[in-house]
Structure formats: C-alpha cells, structure tokens
Design an enzyme around this catalytic site. Structure first.
Site, mmCIF file in Angstrom:
data_model
loop_
_atom_site.group_PDB
_atom_site.id
_atom_site.type_symbol
_atom_site.label_atom_id
_atom_site.label_comp_id
_atom_site.label_asym_id
_atom_site.label_seq_id
_atom_site.Cartn_x
_atom_site.Cartn_y
_atom_site.Cartn_z
ATOM 1 N N ASP A 159 6.166 4.781 -1.738
ATOM 2 C CA ASP A 159 7.502 5.378 -1.665
ATOM 3 C C ASP A 159 8.563 4.713 -2.529
ATOM 4 O O ASP A 159 9.662 5.248 -2.698
ATOM 5 C CB ASP A 159 7.972 5.403 -0.194
ATOM 6 C CG ASP A 159 7.878 4.020 0.484
ATOM 7 O OD1 ASP A 159 8.097 2.988 -0.183
ATOM 8 O OD2 ASP A 159 7.584 3.979 1.702
ATOM 9 N N CYS A 191 0.112 19.633 -17.960
ATOM 10 C CA CYS A 191 0.274 18.519 -18.909
ATOM 11 C C CYS A 191 0.759 19.056 -20.254
ATOM 12 O O CYS A 191 0.197 20.024 -20.779
ATOM 13 C CB CYS A 191 -1.065 17.812 -19.070
ATOM 14 S SG CYS A 191 -1.094 16.565 -20.363
ATOM 15 N N ASN A 249 3.948 -6.745 13.421
ATOM 16 C CA ASN A 249 3.472 -5.416 13.807
ATOM 17 C C ASN A 249 3.767 -5.227 15.301
ATOM 18 O O ASN A 249 3.505 -6.138 16.086
ATOM 19 C CB ASN A 249 1.953 -5.308 13.554
ATOM 20 C CG ASN A 249 1.487 -3.869 13.474
ATOM 21 O OD1 ASN A 249 1.784 -3.060 14.331
ATOM 22 N ND2 ASN A 249 0.744 -3.568 12.421
ATOM 23 N N ALA A 271 9.248 -4.388 11.643
ATOM 24 C CA ALA A 271 9.608 -5.149 10.439
ATOM 25 C C ALA A 271 11.124 -5.320 10.359
ATOM 26 O O ALA A 271 11.631 -6.401 10.040
ATOM 27 C CB ALA A 271 9.082 -4.430 9.200
ATOM 28 N N GLN A 309 0.848 -1.193 0.000
ATOM 29 C CA GLN A 309 0.000 0.000 0.000
ATOM 30 C C GLN A 309 0.886 1.247 0.000
ATOM 31 O O GLN A 309 0.385 2.359 -0.020
ATOM 32 C CB GLN A 309 -0.876 0.001 1.254
ATOM 33 C CG GLN A 309 -1.822 -1.177 1.330
ATOM 34 C CD GLN A 309 -2.336 -1.370 2.755
ATOM 35 O OE1 GLN A 309 -3.312 -0.746 3.163
ATOM 36 N NE2 GLN A 309 -1.698 -2.237 3.519
ATOM 37 N N GLY A 353 3.247 -4.471 8.912
ATOM 38 C CA GLY A 353 3.188 -3.026 9.107
ATOM 39 C C GLY A 353 1.962 -2.345 8.534
ATOM 40 O O GLY A 353 2.070 -1.238 8.019
ATOM 41 N N HIS A 369 -1.918 1.267 -3.981
ATOM 42 C CA HIS A 369 -2.300 2.666 -3.775
ATOM 43 C C HIS A 369 -1.475 3.626 -4.621
ATOM 44 O O HIS A 369 -1.356 4.801 -4.292
ATOM 45 C CB HIS A 369 -2.207 3.026 -2.286
ATOM 46 C CG HIS A 369 -3.234 2.320 -1.444
ATOM 47 N ND1 HIS A 369 -3.211 2.298 -0.071
ATOM 48 C CD2 HIS A 369 -4.342 1.609 -1.804
ATOM 49 C CE1 HIS A 369 -4.251 1.596 0.393
ATOM 50 N NE2 HIS A 369 -4.940 1.157 -0.652
HETATM 51 P P1 OAD Z 1 -1.277 2.855 9.057
HETATM 52 O O1 OAD Z 1 -0.583 4.105 9.477
HETATM 53 O O2 OAD Z 1 -2.755 2.815 9.129
HETATM 54 O O3 OAD Z 1 -0.727 1.631 9.907
HETATM 55 C C1 OAD Z 1 0.647 1.447 10.076
HETATM 56 C C2 OAD Z 1 0.850 0.185 10.896
HETATM 57 O O4 OAD Z 1 2.238 -0.050 10.982
HETATM 58 C C3 OAD Z 1 0.320 0.266 12.334
HETATM 59 O O5 OAD Z 1 -0.421 -0.907 12.603
HETATM 60 C C4 OAD Z 1 1.599 0.309 13.177
HETATM 61 O O6 OAD Z 1 1.444 -0.348 14.433
HETATM 62 C C5 OAD Z 1 2.563 -0.436 12.298
HETATM 63 N N1 OAD Z 1 3.978 -0.097 12.490
HETATM 64 C C6 OAD Z 1 4.525 1.054 12.922
HETATM 65 N N2 OAD Z 1 5.856 0.982 12.896
HETATM 66 C C7 OAD Z 1 6.170 -0.248 12.454
HETATM 67 C C8 OAD Z 1 7.389 -0.934 12.174
HETATM 68 N N3 OAD Z 1 8.576 -0.352 12.366
HETATM 69 N N4 OAD Z 1 7.330 -2.193 11.707
HETATM 70 C C9 OAD Z 1 6.128 -2.799 11.490
HETATM 71 N N5 OAD Z 1 4.954 -2.204 11.718
HETATM 72 C C10 OAD Z 1 4.967 -0.951 12.190
HETATM 73 O O7 OAD Z 1 -0.748 2.537 7.580
HETATM 74 P P2 OAD Z 1 -1.386 1.559 6.483
HETATM 75 O O8 OAD Z 1 -1.972 0.367 7.114
HETATM 76 O O9 OAD Z 1 -0.358 1.389 5.442
HETATM 77 O O10 OAD Z 1 -3.850 5.128 1.900
HETATM 78 O O11 OAD Z 1 -2.543 2.477 5.931
HETATM 79 C C11 OAD Z 1 -3.262 2.035 4.820
HETATM 80 C C12 OAD Z 1 -3.601 3.190 3.939
HETATM 81 O O12 OAD Z 1 -4.213 4.236 4.713
HETATM 82 C C13 OAD Z 1 -2.395 3.886 3.305
HETATM 83 O O13 OAD Z 1 -1.954 3.250 2.141
HETATM 84 C C14 OAD Z 1 -2.928 5.251 3.004
HETATM 85 C C15 OAD Z 1 -3.629 5.515 4.311
HETATM 86 O O14 OAD Z 1 -4.615 6.473 4.311
HETATM 87 C C16 OAD Z 1 -4.078 6.185 1.107
HETATM 88 O O15 OAD Z 1 -3.527 7.258 1.275
HETATM 89 C C17 OAD Z 1 -5.065 5.898 0.047
#
Ligand code: OAD
Length: 259
Positions: free
Chosen positions: A110, A161, A227, A245, A107, A201, A125
C-alpha cells in the site's frame, strides 16, 4: 514505569532497542489495519475471508479473467490512496532516524510506510502502485487520480502496454510467483546481521517472508513481536507485545528515546 511508558514495554527490550546498531522491522497487513486497510486472514474482516485468493491473486486467475483481477486491485489501490498512515507507521519512520542501520521489510503493497516518511522500504510482495505489462514486463504508468471503485471492485479492462499491446497487470507478487530477488537477498542479509528483529502485524504464515524472524533469531538477534493475537512465532519470540501496532510502537519509541 514512567507516565510516558505504556504498560507493556519491557525495559530490557527498550534497552536493546536503544543500543542496537542494526534493527530489522518486518511488517504485514496488521501494520496498516488501523489505517482502514483490511488484513488478509482476520476472521471477519480479512480479505481472504471475503474473497477467493485463488480467483484473484494467482497468475492463472489473471490469465482466466483479467477484468475481474484488475478491477479488484484497482479497488485495493483506491483504498490505499484514500488511507492515511497511522501512528504505527509513523513510529517505524521515527525509528529509522534513531537506529544507525534500520532495515524495513514489508509484505504490504500500500506504500503507507513511504507516506509516513520511512526511507528505503524493501517490498517483498511488490506494490499496488507499480503495474507492469504482463507480456513484456515493461513498467507502466497509472492514470492520475484516485480510482472510484465500489466495494470489492468491478470488472475493469486492464490498460494495454504502450510498447507491445499486452495487458497491464498489478505489480504485486501473486501466489506461485517468486519474490523479487534483490529485495529478498537484502532482507535475508539484514536478518542475518541484525541485533533486534521486530515482527509487526503479520500472521507469519506466508513464506519466505515468515522465515525472516527465525533467520534473525538463529543468528543471535533478540526477537520481538507486535500483534494483538497469537502467531506461530509466539513461542520463539523473546517479547510478545500484545496490542495493535498503533498502540504499541509509539510507546516503544518514546520509552527508548523520550517524546
Ligand atoms: P495476515 O492477514 O495473514 O495477518 C495479519 C496479522 O496482523 C494477524 O496476525 C493479525 O492478528 C495482525 N493484526 C491485525 N490488526 C493489527 C494491528 N492493528 N496491529 C498489529 N497487528 C495486527 O497478513 P500478512 O501476515 O501480511 O500476500 O499476510 C502475508 C501475505 O499473505 C500478504 O502479503 C498477502 C497475503 O496473502 C500476497 O498477497 C502475496
């Protein structure tokens, strides 16, 4: 436990990983946290605790205030370009050399997985690095070099564009938009056919990406999660590896295949 094995690597997961032919790895913002890229929902540091998603990550926001949105995404692009892949990214890239069929679905926007050496990353995404025209959809090139943006970005006029003169928008998926069809279909097929699904993560709050571990589980896969904090799939996962991670994944790969 051997000296190279981290304490939280369950032997049956190691065995499963070593023998699996098809593995799905789903990553979220936490996979890049140790590279200095902020997550979205972590209480103090998450982007959505500091910035308003509605004003920055929706088609309506871009229509209302393209300068605000473009500047913010250029700041995020700068952060991504200045960041380096971390040991978690590198461990996932190493997995792809060991597992016969590894599908990496992210998702994240970067490109740190690619920079760590992962081939064929499915971006659910989109990407910070593939802008397109908001009017005609034509892919656009970004200016070379790293943008210089202050924290949070500043208002910045989006480029125009070359084809139709429309405003250029970030190539990410915003709230309210559909995910790219081909990537989603391939991710789904991989979830339905994998023997092991590793969810890394991600808070598991954004759909349809959040469905993938459940789809894998329903199809009979082993589900493991990496996580440091609890998520909605804790009760479903066969293995909850509590830690970052960067700390957990290299140990998992080492435990399965040695150094
Ligand atoms: P979140 O910010 O919702 O969740 C990040 C997760 O990573 C949390 O559960 C943390 O506990 C965990 N975390 C933090 N540090 C970590 C580490 N060092 N190692 C492993 N885990 C760790 O991010 P996403 O789940 O990616 O979408 O969010 C999903 C989507 O919501 C994103 O792609 C973005 C956002 O809004 C859009 O912008 C469309």
């Amino acid at each position: 436990m051997t000296p190279t094995e981290p304490p939280r690597t369950p032997p049956d997961l190691v065995e499963r990983l070593r023998n699996a032919r098809r593995v799905l790895v789903l990553t979220g913002a936490g996979a890049s946290a140790e590279s200095g890229i902020p997550t979205f929902r972590d209480a103090l540091t998450g982007l959505w605790s500091r910035f308003d998603a509605e004003s920055l990550a929706t088609p309506g926001a871009f229509a209302r205030d393209p300068e605000l949105v473009w500047g913010w995404y250029e700041w995020r692009r700068m952060k991504a370009l200045l960041a380096e892949p971390n040991p978690g990214h590198r461990a996932i890239a190493a997995l792809a050399t060991r597992v016969p069929h590894l599908t990496l679905v992210t998702q994240n926007v970067d490109h740190l997985h690619e920079r760590a050496g992962s081939p064929q990353v499915l971006h659910l995404h989109g990407s910070l690095h593939s802008p397109r025209c908001a009017r005609c959809g034509q892919p656009q090139a970004l200016p070379p070099g790293i943008p210089q943006e202050p924290e949070g970005g500043r208002r910045l006029a989006p480029p125009r564009c070359a084809l139709c003169g429309g405003p250029v928008r970030p190539g990410v998926v915003w709230f309210g938009e559909s995910l790219p069809e081909t990537e989603l279909a391939r991710a789904w097929a991989s979830a339905q056919g994998c023997e092991l699904c590793l969810s890394v993560g991600t808070s598991g709050l954004v759909y349809p990406a959040a469905d993938l571990p459940r789809v894998a589980l329903a199809a009979g896969a082993t589900l493991a999660q990496v996580n440091p904090t609890a998520t909605p799939i804790d009760d479903l996962a066969h293995h909850n590896l509590r830690g970052t991670a960067g700390a957990i994944l290299p140990g998992l790969v080492r435990a399965a295949w040695g150094a």
